[in-house]
Design an enzyme around this catalytic site. Sequence first.
Site, PDB file in Angstrom:
ATOM      1  N   CYS A 120       0.590  -1.169   0.061  1.00 19.61           N
ATOM      2  CA  CYS A 120       0.035  -0.056   0.050  1.00 19.61           C
ATOM      3  C   CYS A 120       0.890   1.372  -0.197  1.00 19.61           C
ATOM      4  O   CYS A 120       0.281   2.162  -0.444  1.00 19.61           O
ATOM      5  CB  CYS A 120      -0.906  -0.048   1.144  1.00 19.61           C
ATOM      6  SG  CYS A 120      -1.815  -1.625   1.491  1.00 19.61           S
ATOM      7  N   HIS A 260      -3.593   6.840   3.183  1.00 18.20           N
ATOM      8  CA  HIS A 260      -3.955   5.533   2.674  1.00 18.20           C
ATOM      9  C   HIS A 260      -5.237   5.102   3.339  1.00 18.20           C
ATOM     10  O   HIS A 260      -5.308   5.132   4.459  1.00 18.20           O
ATOM     11  CB  HIS A 260      -2.797   4.456   2.842  1.00 18.20           C
ATOM     12  CG  HIS A 260      -3.283   3.175   2.667  1.00 18.20           C
ATOM     13  ND1 HIS A 260      -3.680   2.785   1.481  1.00 18.20           N
ATOM     14  CD2 HIS A 260      -3.084   1.835   3.433  1.00 18.20           C
ATOM     15  CE1 HIS A 260      -4.187   1.491   1.519  1.00 18.20           C
ATOM     16  NE2 HIS A 260      -3.890   1.011   2.590  1.00 18.20           N
ATOM     17  N   ASN A 290     -10.442  -0.630   0.460  1.00 17.22           N
ATOM     18  CA  ASN A 290      -8.765  -0.192   0.703  1.00 17.22           C
ATOM     19  C   ASN A 290      -8.208  -0.783  -0.674  1.00 17.22           C
ATOM     20  O   ASN A 290      -8.531  -2.206  -1.032  1.00 17.22           O
ATOM     21  CB  ASN A 290      -8.402  -1.215   1.850  1.00 17.22           C
ATOM     22  CG  ASN A 290      -6.746  -1.234   1.664  1.00 17.22           C
ATOM     23  OD1 ASN A 290      -6.128  -0.769   0.859  1.00 17.22           O
ATOM     24  ND2 ASN A 290      -6.183  -1.639   2.869  1.00 17.22           N
TER      25      ASN A 290
END
Length: 355
Positions: A120, A260, A290
């Site tokens: 990520c 994020h 996500n």
Amino acid sequence: MTRRPDGIRGTTITGTGMYVPDRVLTNDDLSRLVDTSDEWIVERTGIRERRIAAPDQASSDLALIASRRALAMAGVDPADVDHIMVATTTPDRILPSCACTLQQKLGGTRAAAYDMFAACTGFVFGMGIARGLVGSGIADTVLVVGVETLSRIVDYTDRNTCVLFGDGAGAAVLQACDTGVGVHAVDMHSDGELGEVLEVPAGISRNPASDDTVAGREHFIRMQGKKLYPFAVRSMAEATQRCAEQAGWDPSEIDLLIPHQANLRIIEAVRERLGLPAEKVYVNIDRYGNTSSASIPIALDECVRGGRLKPGDKLGLAAFGGGATWGATVMTWTLPLERARRAAAAPGAVKATVS
Ligand code: ACO
């Protein structure tokens, strides 16, 4: 174009783009697959729905649309891109790289193209490397893409993970600018000791694909979410603080923080640590879940096209992910509102929704 006394050039974002697939998977849809509920998912994560790639869409297909949009906003021909860097955990295949496939589809024949595996944090790492390339004069134009088709490695029988992840792509074009604006600092870290907290156990050299690995569902994401949670909060907040310090800012001066999008509670905790009011922190996890390396460039493009960023604004990006990896960057925004507005109004443009 001014250079610093040491010859380093300023580096800025001159175009952004994003793409998410049409198919929406809601919490209610998931509650028909595993023992979960809309109430649990919203309360624990903030996620309401996520996008899922069509069977014939691979990561490079998503990346292509986001990249074309970013290049169009920047007014850059694909043939003039020097480097194409694709941050992803879900390339089309191991060979060739997703970036090479994207290069072929874009027609960016001059570009060196390669993938980056930083989970990520991949887009933030990409910003750091692009800044090094452009700042040093090695490259003039770098395309950084974050793309994921996580639905292909999510176990839809595991309620601990399947509610969290979604598919999508975001891209940014980085080019030289005057010093004093653009990217001021990038903070990049990893800790391999935390590797097993988030992993795909099989499929490559440690544990090649076999009937047993398939039967054991070892090609899917496994996560110890509880262990990641405090690490995520601390790492994103501290990386943002270090970047702000290098830029000579107090973190509270940041006009817009794009963290994020892993969990709304993590985002809230980071916001509190940095002393930022809610309106300065961008959240779209409710709509996309996500999307790993794609989450920051997707959110960034929504902010750019939605008029949320104007020249002079202090922008922060912060991420953490598997590996473990974490990092942040801060920059003074330079892209004229007019350019973003024109791109948003162009045929085929993404509709921006800004919270
Ligand atoms: N629906 C219903 N119950 C669930 C679900 C679900 N989808 N998932 C887990 N539960 C249950 C668990 O089994 C557990 O039950 P038990 O108490 O009977 O054992 C209970 O809910 C509580 O589980 P916890 O793990 O304690 O729940 P928590 O509040 O920690 O939330 C979550 C879990 C959302 C995963 C959270 O820990 C988190 O967000 N962690 C960070 C994860 C993350 O950021 N991952 C991605 C990072 S890297 C990247 O982005 C690729």
